[in-house]
Design a protein around this motif. Structure first.
Motif, PDB file in Angstrom:
ATOM      1  N   ASP A  89     -42.190  96.423 -85.187  1.00  0.00           N
ATOM      2  CA  ASP A  89     -41.727  96.679 -84.056  1.00  0.00           C
ATOM      3  C   ASP A  89     -41.220  98.179 -84.047  1.00  0.00           C
ATOM      4  O   ASP A  89     -41.092  98.606 -84.825  1.00  0.00           O
ATOM      5  CB  ASP A  89     -40.523  95.639 -83.791  1.00  0.00           C
ATOM      6  N   ASP A  93     -38.929  99.526 -80.838  1.00  0.00           N
ATOM      7  CA  ASP A  93     -37.588  99.658 -80.407  1.00  0.00           C
ATOM      8  C   ASP A  93     -36.547  99.229 -81.317  1.00  0.00           C
ATOM      9  O   ASP A  93     -36.574  97.721 -81.410  1.00  0.00           O
ATOM     10  CB  ASP A  93     -37.563  99.192 -78.958  1.00  0.00           C
ATOM     11  N   ASP A  94     -35.593  99.920 -81.635  1.00  0.00           N
ATOM     12  CA  ASP A  94     -34.531  99.658 -82.575  1.00  0.00           C
ATOM     13  C   ASP A  94     -34.801  98.986 -83.835  1.00  0.00           C
ATOM     14  O   ASP A  94     -34.105  98.562 -84.527  1.00  0.00           O
ATOM     15  CB  ASP A  94     -33.584  98.462 -81.895  1.00  0.00           C
ATOM     16  N   THR A  95     -36.110  99.469 -84.293  1.00  0.00           N
ATOM     17  CA  THR A  95     -36.650  99.134 -85.858  1.00  0.00           C
ATOM     18  C   THR A  95     -37.101 100.600 -86.330  1.00  0.00           C
ATOM     19  O   THR A  95     -36.722 101.110 -87.358  1.00  0.00           O
ATOM     20  CB  THR A  95     -37.814  98.154 -85.783  1.00  0.00           C
ATOM     21  N   ASP A 128     -39.734  89.143 -82.703  1.00  0.00           N
ATOM     22  CA  ASP A 128     -40.392  89.694 -83.861  1.00  0.00           C
ATOM     23  C   ASP A 128     -40.627  88.543 -84.890  1.00  0.00           C
ATOM     24  O   ASP A 128     -41.478  88.283 -85.495  1.00  0.00           O
ATOM     25  CB  ASP A 128     -39.542  90.913 -84.486  1.00  0.00           C
ATOM     26  N   ASP A 175     -36.109  93.975 -85.231  1.00  0.00           N
ATOM     27  CA  ASP A 175     -34.691  93.699 -85.054  1.00  0.00           C
ATOM     28  C   ASP A 175     -34.465  92.341 -84.175  1.00  0.00           C
ATOM     29  O   ASP A 175     -33.291  92.156 -84.376  1.00  0.00           O
ATOM     30  CB  ASP A 175     -34.048  95.046 -84.489  1.00  0.00           C
TER      31      ASP A 175
HETATM   32 MG   LIG Z   1     -36.976  95.688 -81.285  1.00  0.00          MG
END
Ligand SMILES: [Mg+2]
Length: 228
Positions: free
Chosen positions: A9, A11-13, A186, A181
């Motif tokens: 992933d 975003d934010d991963t 996910d 995340d």
């Molecule tokens: Mg994410």
């Protein structure tokens, strides 16, 4: 290296989306002459935006609608007289331009690549934004392929986006893992696709959907290199 195919992933991963979002939000409002937008509107915006993304993941709303609608709802709520289309364009421009790596993302991607394993991105984000962010953050060269949900005609957690990724990877899914995340997108997506799953949970959040269980849970991306 345990797996042959690593799906990440974005975003934010690998990239710190929260930080980019904060900056884009504040900058866009200040360019429209509104100061202190973070303290005034941000918590409501995040709630509105998250609701719409949840609807998107349930196939209830189009991404093109979502990107403007979240600002329309916020502006209606506060009586803000701004054009939500123009605002959304400016916001997405700033979002593309401000990128920050999640700790160890480059080290982990480099180690996987050096081991000659395949690496792909699988993201539900907005296509133009995601490609710009991958370029600007110097991460793009690590990936054998990139799948944005617009291109596959399916979004996480639906199995279609994963099947599209397996086609691009030109390998079967039997030794693949997704790292992300968000449990509902996910992890559920990886389980739906029949692959291994890893929940990136740096802040030790509770799993609010305990019926969805990842195979692995990590606080640091570095742990990926130690999977047995
Ligand atoms: Mg994410």
């Amino acid at each position: 290296m345990k797996f042959d195919l690593y799906l990440f992933d974005l975003d934010d991963t690998l990239l710190d989306f929260q930080k980019s979002q904060n900056i884009a939000f504040e900058k866009s409002f200040s360019e429209f002459g509104i100061l202190n937008a973070m303290s005034l509107y941000f918590s409501d915006y995040k709630r509105i935006s998250q609701n719409l993304w949840d609807q998107f993941e349930r196939n209830e709303i189009q991404k093109e609608v979502l990107r403007v609608r979240r600002f329309e709802v916020l502006f209606e709520q506060y009586g803000i007289q701004l054009d939500a289309h123009k605002f959304s364009d400016l916001y997405l421009h700033h979002l593309s331009d401000n990128n920050f790596h999640i700790e160890y993302s480059v080290d982990v991607l480099r180690a996987i690549k050096d081991a000659n394993k395949k690496i792909g991105i699988i993201t539900n984000g907005i296509k133009a934004v995601q490609y710009k962010r991958l370029e600007a953050s110097n991460l793009k060269t690590f990936f054998d392929f990139i799948v944005v949900s617009e291109e596959s005609g399916s979004a996480k957690p639906h199995v279609g986006i994963f099947e599209y990724a397996f086609q691009l990877a030109q390998m079967p899914k039997n030794n693949a893992i997704i790292i992300g995340d968000k449990i509902e997108a996910d992890i559920l997506g990886g389980l739906n696709a029949g692959i291994s799953t890893c929940w990136f949970n740096p802040y030790n959040k509770q799993n609010s959907t305990p019926h969805i269980q990842p195979h692995y849970e990590i606080k640091s991306l570095l742990e990926i290199l130690n999977f047995k």
